[in-house]
Design a protein around this motif. Structure first.
Motif, PDB file in Angstrom:
ATOM      1  N   THR A  77     -12.237   4.621   7.695  1.00 18.59           N
ATOM      2  CA  THR A  77     -10.773   4.434   6.874  1.00 18.59           C
ATOM      3  C   THR A  77      -9.907   5.339   7.466  1.00 18.59           C
ATOM      4  O   THR A  77      -8.884   4.774   7.613  1.00 18.59           O
ATOM      5  CB  THR A  77     -10.950   4.688   5.281  1.00 18.59           C
ATOM      6  N   THR A 106      -6.376   3.647   8.947  1.00 14.88           N
ATOM      7  CA  THR A 106      -5.075   3.755   8.546  1.00 14.88           C
ATOM      8  C   THR A 106      -4.174   4.660   9.263  1.00 14.88           C
ATOM      9  O   THR A 106      -3.147   4.743   8.854  1.00 14.88           O
ATOM     10  CB  THR A 106      -5.285   4.416   7.052  1.00 14.88           C
ATOM     11  N   THR A 127      -7.270   3.372  -0.251  1.00 19.86           N
ATOM     12  CA  THR A 127      -7.465   2.802   1.186  1.00 19.86           C
ATOM     13  C   THR A 127      -6.639   1.671   0.940  1.00 19.86           C
ATOM     14  O   THR A 127      -5.763   1.319   2.015  1.00 19.86           O
ATOM     15  CB  THR A 127      -9.042   2.267   1.376  1.00 19.86           C
ATOM     16  N   LEU A 162      -2.934   2.748   1.601  1.00 24.57           N
ATOM     17  CA  LEU A 162      -2.948   3.304   2.759  1.00 24.57           C
ATOM     18  C   LEU A 162      -2.889   2.064   3.943  1.00 24.57           C
ATOM     19  O   LEU A 162      -2.319   2.439   4.912  1.00 24.57           O
ATOM     20  CB  LEU A 162      -3.762   4.320   3.327  1.00 24.57           C
ATOM     21  N   LEU A 163      -3.609   1.157   3.673  1.00 25.13           N
ATOM     22  CA  LEU A 163      -3.703   0.198   4.752  1.00 25.13           C
ATOM     23  C   LEU A 163      -2.110  -0.741   4.754  1.00 25.13           C
ATOM     24  O   LEU A 163      -1.740  -1.000   5.757  1.00 25.13           O
ATOM     25  CB  LEU A 163      -4.808  -0.879   4.685  1.00 25.13           C
ATOM     26  N   ALA A 198       0.060   1.856   6.532  1.00 26.18           N
ATOM     27  CA  ALA A 198      -0.125   2.098   7.885  1.00 26.18           C
ATOM     28  C   ALA A 198       0.365   0.828   8.572  1.00 26.18           C
ATOM     29  O   ALA A 198       0.954   0.799   9.721  1.00 26.18           O
ATOM     30  CB  ALA A 198      -1.696   2.255   8.117  1.00 26.18           C
TER      31      ALA A 198
END
Length: 304
Positions: A123, A127, A179, A182-183, A186
């Motif tokens: 992860t 990210t 996650t 953050l994806l 990112a």
């Protein structure tokens, strides 16, 4: 940055000043709900990282901070560059970065902090948690902002809900929710960095080579030769990606590292110069002054 309630400050923690007077703040895991490796909650006026340290002084952290602003403008210094954020903007500060809060700005919105190691390695890579080349200041579009807010709100609900799941499952759900946020973040950071870049592959190779070699190699021609490009091709690629010349890009990275060493350590100035490729202290001082209008000694003194 957060009220000192029974749960403590969302940006609390004990600072370790070290010998150079620059305070470093560890992630305050003892203040997070359930002792998990993250926190999310409101930020606002009259709130602080730590009672003993004024935020307007330069300091650093060893964890991630993402601030989603609900107002502004807010001026915030990260790695010696000033950023101005307003409602709907985000600031992403990564571990080890030098930064300083503005005493004249009102910080309002939501702040997320995350301890390194809270997320699994796959992860972390997906990210881009340690992509220090990506811009700290992010300005999402309306649709992107809506998605980020919804994801962050869901993460905050999961963080505050400690009654419906045992701690192990609660932590697992938090990792999945974090996650997802953050994806999205990112993707925004990467797309912001890529905007306007017409020759990204050439620039990426150059950027990575500089990151590995800036401490010993300041030559544009040497980088071009090593990468198999002509000097003219490299100039076009770097200018398209950054608006700078290759030499300007290299020098900027060298200056940043020198500032970090001057701020974070008590290394003699001559050793700082040697660490960034200047065996001669006089040449280093001349180079530093040329790019900052300050001598290394004056820069270090100003931080204390």
């Amino acid at each position: 940055m957060a009220d000192r309630t029974a749960q403590g400050s969302i940006l609390g923690g004990d600072g370790d000043g070290g010998v150079d007077g620059i305070r470093t703040f560890p992630f305050p895991i003892e203040l997070s709900v359930g002792g998990v490796g993250m926190q999310v909650g409101p930020m606002g006026t009259g709130r602080t990282w730590h009672a003993d340290a004024p935020l307007e002084r330069v300091h650093r952290i060893d964890f991630h901070v993402v601030m989603l602003f609900g107002g502004g403008p807010v001026r915030h210094m990260i790695d010696f560059a000033e950023y101005e954020a307003t409602a709907g903007d985000l600031l992403w500060i990564r571990p080890g970065q030098v930064h300083r809060f503005s005493p004249t700005s009102e910080y309002r919105g939501t702040v997320l902090t995350m301890q390194p190691g809270f997320l699994p390695r796959a992860t972390v890579e997906a990210t881009g948690l340690y992509r220090y080349d990506l811009p700290p200041l992010l300005r999402p579009s309306g649709a992107q902002l809506a998605g980020l807010k919804a994801s962050l709100d869901q993460l905050q609900r999961e963080y505050e809900d400690t009654s419906t799941l045992p701690l192990s499952l609660h932590t697992s759900v938090l990792r999945h929710s974090l996650t997802a946020f953050l994806l999205r973040l990112a993707h925004l950071a990467a797309s912001s960095a890529e905007a306007g870049r017409r020759t990204e592959s050439t620039f990426t190779l150059f950027r990575d080579a500089v990151e590995k070699g800036f401490a010993t190699n300041h030559s544009v021609s040497a980088y071009a030769d090593a990468l198999g490009y002509s000097r003219r091709t490299l100039v076009r690629a770097v200018r398209a990606a950054t608006g700078e010349t290759p030499k300007g890009f290299i020098d900027k990275r060298v200056v940043l590292e020198a500032k970090r060493l001057l701020a974070h350590t008590d290394m003699p100035i001559g050793r700082v110069g040697a660490a960034v490729g200047f065996p001669d202290a006089a040449n280093f001082s001349k180079f530093f002054h040329q790019h900052t209008d300050m001598t290394p000694a004056a820069f270090r003194t100003e931080l204390l």
